[in-house]
Scaffold this motif. Structure first.
Motif, PDB file in Angstrom:
ATOM      1  N   GLU A 121       0.836  -1.193   0.000  1.00  0.00           N
ATOM      2  CA  GLU A 121       0.000   0.000   0.000  1.00  0.00           C
ATOM      3  C   GLU A 121       0.874   1.247   0.000  1.00  0.00           C
ATOM      4  OE1 GLU A 121      -1.452   1.544   4.192  1.00  0.00           O
ATOM      5  OE2 GLU A 121      -2.155  -0.503   3.875  1.00  0.00           O
ATOM      6  N   LEU A 122       0.298   2.340  -0.451  1.00  0.00           N
ATOM      7  CA  LEU A 122       0.948   3.640  -0.433  1.00  0.00           C
ATOM      8  C   LEU A 122       0.024   4.629   0.278  1.00  0.00           C
ATOM      9  CD1 LEU A 122       2.274   4.018  -4.107  1.00  0.00           C
ATOM     10  CD2 LEU A 122       3.663   3.653  -2.053  1.00  0.00           C
ATOM     11  N   LEU A 123       0.610   5.513   1.069  1.00  0.00           N
ATOM     12  CA  LEU A 123      -0.126   6.607   1.682  1.00  0.00           C
ATOM     13  C   LEU A 123       0.265   7.907   0.995  1.00  0.00           C
ATOM     14  CD1 LEU A 123       0.172   5.665   5.471  1.00  0.00           C
ATOM     15  CD2 LEU A 123      -1.674   5.117   3.874  1.00  0.00           C
ATOM     16  N   ASP A 124      -0.687   8.817   0.863  1.00  0.00           N
ATOM     17  CA  ASP A 124      -0.461  10.093   0.172  1.00  0.00           C
ATOM     18  C   ASP A 124       0.239   9.859  -1.167  1.00  0.00           C
ATOM     19  OD1 ASP A 124      -1.565  11.548   2.345  1.00  0.00           O
ATOM     20  OD2 ASP A 124       0.348  11.415   3.398  1.00  0.00           O
ATOM     21  N   PRO A 125      -0.373   9.077  -2.038  1.00  0.00           N
ATOM     22  CA  PRO A 125       0.302   8.653  -3.271  1.00  0.00           C
ATOM     23  C   PRO A 125       0.422   9.764  -4.300  1.00  0.00           C
ATOM     24  CG  PRO A 125      -1.972   7.947  -3.310  1.00  0.00           C
ATOM     25  CD  PRO A 125      -1.748   8.546  -1.948  1.00  0.00           C
ATOM     26  N   THR A 126       1.410   9.620  -5.162  1.00  0.00           N
ATOM     27  CA  THR A 126       1.534  10.440  -6.362  1.00  0.00           C
ATOM     28  C   THR A 126       1.319   9.527  -7.566  1.00  0.00           C
ATOM     29  OG1 THR A 126       3.901  10.030  -6.613  1.00  0.00           O
ATOM     30  CG2 THR A 126       3.236  11.910  -5.228  1.00  0.00           C
ATOM     31  N   PRO A 127       0.916  10.076  -8.716  1.00  0.00           N
ATOM     32  CA  PRO A 127       0.754   9.227  -9.903  1.00  0.00           C
ATOM     33  C   PRO A 127       2.020   8.453 -10.242  1.00  0.00           C
ATOM     34  CG  PRO A 127      -0.237  11.377 -10.279  1.00  0.00           C
ATOM     35  CD  PRO A 127       0.505  11.476  -8.982  1.00  0.00           C
ATOM     36  N   GLU A 128       3.167   9.102 -10.076  1.00  0.00           N
ATOM     37  CA  GLU A 128       4.427   8.452 -10.421  1.00  0.00           C
ATOM     38  C   GLU A 128       4.712   7.259  -9.495  1.00  0.00           C
ATOM     39  OE1 GLU A 128       4.124  12.445 -11.919  1.00  0.00           O
ATOM     40  OE2 GLU A 128       4.042  11.728  -9.839  1.00  0.00           O
ATOM     41  N   ALA A 129       4.452   7.448  -8.195  1.00  0.00           N
ATOM     42  CA  ALA A 129       4.703   6.364  -7.245  1.00  0.00           C
ATOM     43  C   ALA A 129       3.756   5.199  -7.489  1.00  0.00           C
ATOM     44  CB  ALA A 129       4.567   6.883  -5.816  1.00  0.00           C
ATOM     45  N   VAL A 130       2.487   5.508  -7.795  1.00  0.00           N
ATOM     46  CA  VAL A 130       1.515   4.451  -8.071  1.00  0.00           C
ATOM     47  C   VAL A 130       1.923   3.677  -9.325  1.00  0.00           C
ATOM     48  CG1 VAL A 130      -0.873   3.964  -8.680  1.00  0.00           C
ATOM     49  CG2 VAL A 130      -0.368   5.676  -6.932  1.00  0.00           C
ATOM     50  N   ALA A 131       2.280   4.403 -10.381  1.00  0.00           N
ATOM     51  CA  ALA A 131       2.662   3.750 -11.635  1.00  0.00           C
ATOM     52  C   ALA A 131       3.894   2.864 -11.436  1.00  0.00           C
ATOM     53  CB  ALA A 131       2.924   4.800 -12.707  1.00  0.00           C
ATOM     54  N   ALA A 132       4.857   3.342 -10.660  1.00  0.00           N
ATOM     55  CA  ALA A 132       6.062   2.560 -10.419  1.00  0.00           C
ATOM     56  C   ALA A 132       5.736   1.272  -9.662  1.00  0.00           C
ATOM     57  CB  ALA A 132       7.076   3.391  -9.641  1.00  0.00           C
ATOM     58  N   HIS A 133       4.835   1.381  -8.681  1.00  0.00           N
ATOM     59  CA  HIS A 133       4.461   0.205  -7.899  1.00  0.00           C
ATOM     60  C   HIS A 133       3.720  -0.808  -8.774  1.00  0.00           C
ATOM     61  CE1 HIS A 133       4.195  -1.138  -3.603  1.00  0.00           C
ATOM     62  NE2 HIS A 133       3.388  -2.016  -4.170  1.00  0.00           N
ATOM     63  N   LEU A 134       2.838  -0.328  -9.627  1.00  0.00           N
ATOM     64  CA  LEU A 134       2.112  -1.219 -10.529  1.00  0.00           C
ATOM     65  C   LEU A 134       3.067  -1.927 -11.488  1.00  0.00           C
ATOM     66  CD1 LEU A 134      -1.106   0.777 -11.507  1.00  0.00           C
ATOM     67  CD2 LEU A 134      -0.993  -1.373 -10.234  1.00  0.00           C
ATOM     68  N   THR A 135       4.044  -1.186 -11.988  1.00  0.00           N
ATOM     69  CA  THR A 135       5.005  -1.786 -12.907  1.00  0.00           C
ATOM     70  C   THR A 135       5.771  -2.905 -12.219  1.00  0.00           C
ATOM     71  OG1 THR A 135       5.257   0.281 -14.134  1.00  0.00           O
ATOM     72  CG2 THR A 135       7.033  -1.319 -14.324  1.00  0.00           C
ATOM     73  N   GLN A 136       6.145  -2.697 -10.980  1.00  0.00           N
ATOM     74  CA  GLN A 136       6.840  -3.740 -10.228  1.00  0.00           C
ATOM     75  C   GLN A 136       5.975  -4.980 -10.070  1.00  0.00           C
ATOM     76  OE1 GLN A 136       8.009  -1.980  -6.515  1.00  0.00           O
ATOM     77  NE2 GLN A 136       9.621  -0.726  -7.417  1.00  0.00           N
ATOM     78  N   LEU A 137       4.681  -4.779  -9.795  1.00  0.00           N
ATOM     79  CA  LEU A 137       3.768  -5.924  -9.623  1.00  0.00           C
ATOM     80  C   LEU A 137       3.631  -6.698 -10.932  1.00  0.00           C
ATOM     81  CD1 LEU A 137       0.848  -4.475  -7.467  1.00  0.00           C
ATOM     82  CD2 LEU A 137       2.654  -6.054  -6.752  1.00  0.00           C
ATOM     83  N   GLU A 138       3.490  -5.972 -12.025  1.00  0.00           N
ATOM     84  CA  GLU A 138       3.279  -6.631 -13.319  1.00  0.00           C
ATOM     85  C   GLU A 138       4.523  -7.362 -13.798  1.00  0.00           C
ATOM     86  OE1 GLU A 138       2.012  -3.294 -15.559  1.00  0.00           O
ATOM     87  OE2 GLU A 138      -0.066  -3.384 -14.837  1.00  0.00           O
TER      88      GLU A 138
END
Length: 260
Positions: free
Chosen positions: A239-256
């Motif tokens: 999970e991320l708190l106080d997310p930014t689009p860049e942080a969310v995208a980076a986390h999704l890329t890692q999952l994929e």
């Protein structure tokens, strides 16, 4: 927020009295031919009042199943779901219907508007179905907030797809539910309308104390939430708190890119 709070002793449910929605060791399995597919496995989450949470993950990660189970649209196979102090396990269909009508709002990709009703009538419908008179000020405020003031007398077939989605969102918000479940609520909207809706959702959480749980695939949309929960293969994987689009995208890329 604690996403791993342990259960109490056997036979005693752990209860977070502050949480509006609680999932405890939730599991959900679907049949696929001769096989069983685990959509959710041992999911434990809390959603507190006045919070806006986005749920994200790769395709097939269990996002929509989580939303359906948490909102009482699907029964869990294992574990427990509690909404606004009420355990969903074992509730009759009538009791579930009352809970959803009085405490929960839903927005899905399909608009589910009544074609014979005007925009105004569609928006006030949940209040009417609950046997109450719809406060004109509440309906007016929700419609204005979603830019629908000049469409109140129109019927769904006179609206664009984006306008119909906004009507569906207004209908879900008008009862000021304790929790709003939204599955891709801005999927049919252009960027400006999407931004307006997401700001409205965030303000509802911050100013009105409503709990909002949104499934989305869009990192920019998720960044309007205060918290992003990531699923992978039916499990909570971060999970991320106080997310930014860049942080969310980076986390999704890692999952994929993670190995199976």
């Amino acid at each position: 927020m604690d996403v791993g709070t342990p259960l109490g002793p056997p036979g005693v449910a752990h209860v977070n009295t502050k949480a509006i929605v609680q999932l405890r060791s939730v599991g959900k399995t679907y049949a696929s031919g001769d096989n069983q597919v685990a959509a959710l496995t041992n999911v434990t989450l809390d959603f507190l009042p006045g919070t806006f949470t986005a749920v994200m993950g790769p395709s097939g990660s269990g996002k929509s199943t989580l939303l359906h189970c948490a909102g009482g649209l699907a029964c869990v196979d294992t574990g427990e779901v509690v909404v606004a102090g009420t355990a969903l396990n074992g509730l009759s269909e009538n009791a579930l219907t009352r809970l959803r009508r009085e405490r929960i709002g839903f927005v899905f990709q399909s608009f589910n508007l009544v074609p014979s009703l005007t925009v105004w009538q569609n928006v006030e419908l949940p209040i009417r179905l609950a046997g109450r008179r719809a406060p004109q000020a509440e309906v007016t405020a929700v419609l204005a907030g979603l830019g629908l003031t000049d469409r109140v007398r129109h019927r769904p077939d006179q609206l664009s797809g984006g306008q119909q989605q906004r009507v569906a969102i207004a209908r879900a918000l008008v009862t000021r539910p304790k929790v709003l479940f939204a599955d891709e609520p801005t999927g049919a909207l252009d960027s400006r309308a999407s931004r307006d809706v997401l700001v409205l959702l965030r303000n509802m959480a911050e100013r009105s104390g409503q709990t909002i749980i949104m499934v989305t695939h869009d990192p920019a949309a998720a960044a309007y939430a205060g918290r992003v929960v990531f699923l992978g293969d039916g499990r909570v994987v971060g999970e991320l708190l106080d997310p930014t689009p860049e942080a969310v995208a980076a986390h999704l890329t890692q999952l994929e890119q993670a190995p199976c």
